[in-house]
Design a protein around this motif. Structure first.
Motif, PDB file in Angstrom:
ATOM      1  N   SER A 141      -6.173  -1.133   7.467  1.00 33.94           N
ATOM      2  CA  SER A 141      -5.392  -0.355   8.429  1.00 33.94           C
ATOM      3  C   SER A 141      -4.791  -1.304   9.466  1.00 33.94           C
ATOM      4  O   SER A 141      -5.229  -2.452   9.600  1.00 33.94           O
ATOM      5  N   CYS A 142      -3.797  -0.806  10.179  1.00 34.06           N
ATOM      6  CA  CYS A 142      -3.175  -1.621  11.235  1.00 34.06           C
ATOM      7  C   CYS A 142      -4.215  -2.038  12.264  1.00 34.06           C
ATOM      8  O   CYS A 142      -4.168  -3.171  12.769  1.00 34.06           O
ATOM      9  N   GLU A 143      -5.135  -1.126  12.587  1.00 40.76           N
ATOM     10  CA  GLU A 143      -6.167  -1.453  13.577  1.00 40.76           C
ATOM     11  C   GLU A 143      -7.056  -2.584  13.092  1.00 40.76           C
ATOM     12  O   GLU A 143      -7.385  -3.511  13.843  1.00 40.76           O
ATOM     13  N   GLU A 146      -1.326  -9.535   2.793  1.00 43.32           N
ATOM     14  CA  GLU A 146      -0.693  -8.426   2.070  1.00 43.32           C
ATOM     15  C   GLU A 146      -0.236  -7.337   3.022  1.00 43.32           C
ATOM     16  O   GLU A 146       0.864  -6.796   2.892  1.00 43.32           O
ATOM     17  N   HIS A 147      -1.078  -7.052   4.014  1.00 42.48           N
ATOM     18  CA  HIS A 147      -0.714  -6.026   4.991  1.00 42.48           C
ATOM     19  C   HIS A 147       0.509  -6.463   5.809  1.00 42.48           C
ATOM     20  O   HIS A 147       1.433  -5.672   6.017  1.00 42.48           O
ATOM     21  N   LEU A 148       0.497  -7.720   6.205  1.00 40.72           N
ATOM     22  CA  LEU A 148       1.596  -8.221   7.033  1.00 40.72           C
ATOM     23  C   LEU A 148       2.925  -8.142   6.287  1.00 40.72           C
ATOM     24  O   LEU A 148       3.966  -7.846   6.871  1.00 40.72           O
ATOM     25  N   GLN A 150       3.841  -5.988   4.338  1.00 40.10           N
ATOM     26  CA  GLN A 150       4.338  -4.613   4.229  1.00 40.10           C
ATOM     27  C   GLN A 150       4.505  -3.922   5.572  1.00 40.10           C
ATOM     28  O   GLN A 150       5.060  -2.826   5.644  1.00 40.10           O
ATOM     29  N   CYS A 151       3.969  -4.545   6.634  1.00 43.19           N
ATOM     30  CA  CYS A 151       3.934  -3.844   7.913  1.00 43.19           C
ATOM     31  C   CYS A 151       4.635  -4.642   9.019  1.00 43.19           C
ATOM     32  O   CYS A 151       4.089  -5.611   9.532  1.00 43.19           O
ATOM     33  N   PRO A 152       5.871  -4.234   9.352  1.00 41.07           N
ATOM     34  CA  PRO A 152       6.650  -4.963  10.363  1.00 41.07           C
ATOM     35  C   PRO A 152       5.966  -5.013  11.739  1.00 41.07           C
ATOM     36  O   PRO A 152       6.048  -6.037  12.425  1.00 41.07           O
ATOM     37  N   GLN A 153       5.284  -3.899  12.100  1.00 36.56           N
ATOM     38  CA  GLN A 153       4.637  -3.873  13.427  1.00 36.56           C
ATOM     39  C   GLN A 153       3.556  -4.952  13.525  1.00 36.56           C
ATOM     40  O   GLN A 153       3.480  -5.690  14.506  1.00 36.56           O
ATOM     41  N   CYS A 154       2.711  -5.008  12.494  1.00 34.70           N
ATOM     42  CA  CYS A 154       1.636  -6.008  12.504  1.00 34.70           C
ATOM     43  C   CYS A 154       2.217  -7.410  12.371  1.00 34.70           C
ATOM     44  O   CYS A 154       1.711  -8.352  12.960  1.00 34.70           O
ATOM     45  N   MET A 155       3.304  -7.517  11.586  1.00 32.54           N
ATOM     46  CA  MET A 155       3.960  -8.800  11.441  1.00 32.54           C
ATOM     47  C   MET A 155       4.450  -9.303  12.794  1.00 32.54           C
ATOM     48  O   MET A 155       4.321 -10.480  13.127  1.00 32.54           O
TER      49      MET A 155
HETATM   50 ZN   LIG Z   1       0.084  -2.815  10.235  1.00 37.57          ZN
END
Ligand SMILES: [Zn+2]
Length: 177
Positions: free
Chosen positions: A5-7, A31-33, A35-40
């Protein structure tokens, strides 16, 4: 397939940036990064902060560019100090010295060394100067004393010959005229 999860990613990000996660976790975060611009975005910010921190901590070891720059600086250092570089090179090295603490330290060291060397040289030069001026003074004073001795002698000799010449001339005059 694990999905963080983002958290979870946010919690792991600082470890991820410092490369302190296990291979598996690293892979999950990556892998999460992807796909996830916010976390990136968070990751990039953190990475930049960490990068700046590392820059001030240990520039030379961590940054291959600065490392190379420093090698370049070291190889040109003596030419720089001896003022043998052209203006362009001079400015380049000056910039390295300003931005790189190690380079600056080297420059300070070499200047201190040169100062020591220079003062030693100056001392020797001064000693030699003193010796030289002493020997010159000595020669001069010897010459002076010699002159003082020779001068009256020459004067007396000249006077003597002048007198003898007059006496001889007088005698010749008396005898033959
Ligand atoms: Zn995220």
């Amino acid at each position: 397939m694990h999905q963080l999860s983002c958290e979870q990613v946010t919690a792991l990000l600082s470890f991820y940036v410092e490369d302190k996660l296990s291979d598996k976790l690293t892979q999950y975060v990556r892998e999460h990064l992807e796909q996830c611009p916010q976390c990136m975005e968070k990751y990039v910010k953190l990475k930049n902060m960490f990068g700046k921190f590392m820059d001030t901590q240990n520039q030379v070891v961590e940054n291959p560019y600065i490392n190379k720059q420093y090698e370049d600086f070291k190889s040109n250092l003596s030419a720089y100090v001896d003022n043998e570089l052209n203006d362009f090179e001079n400015i380049r090295l000056k910039k390295i010295a300003i931005s790189n603490p190690l380079a600056r330290q080297d420059l300070e060291n070499i200047y201190t060394f040169k100062k020591l060397l220079h003062s030693a040289f100056e001392k020797t030069k001064n000693d030699m100067k003193t010796d030289y001026s002493k020997s010159v003074l000595c020669k001069l004073s010897q010459d002076c004393s010699n002159n003082a001795k020779v001068d009256p002698f020459i004067k007396l000799t000249i006077l003597f010959f002048v007198m003898v010449t007059f006496i001889v001339a007088g005698m010749i005059y008396i005898l033959y005229f």
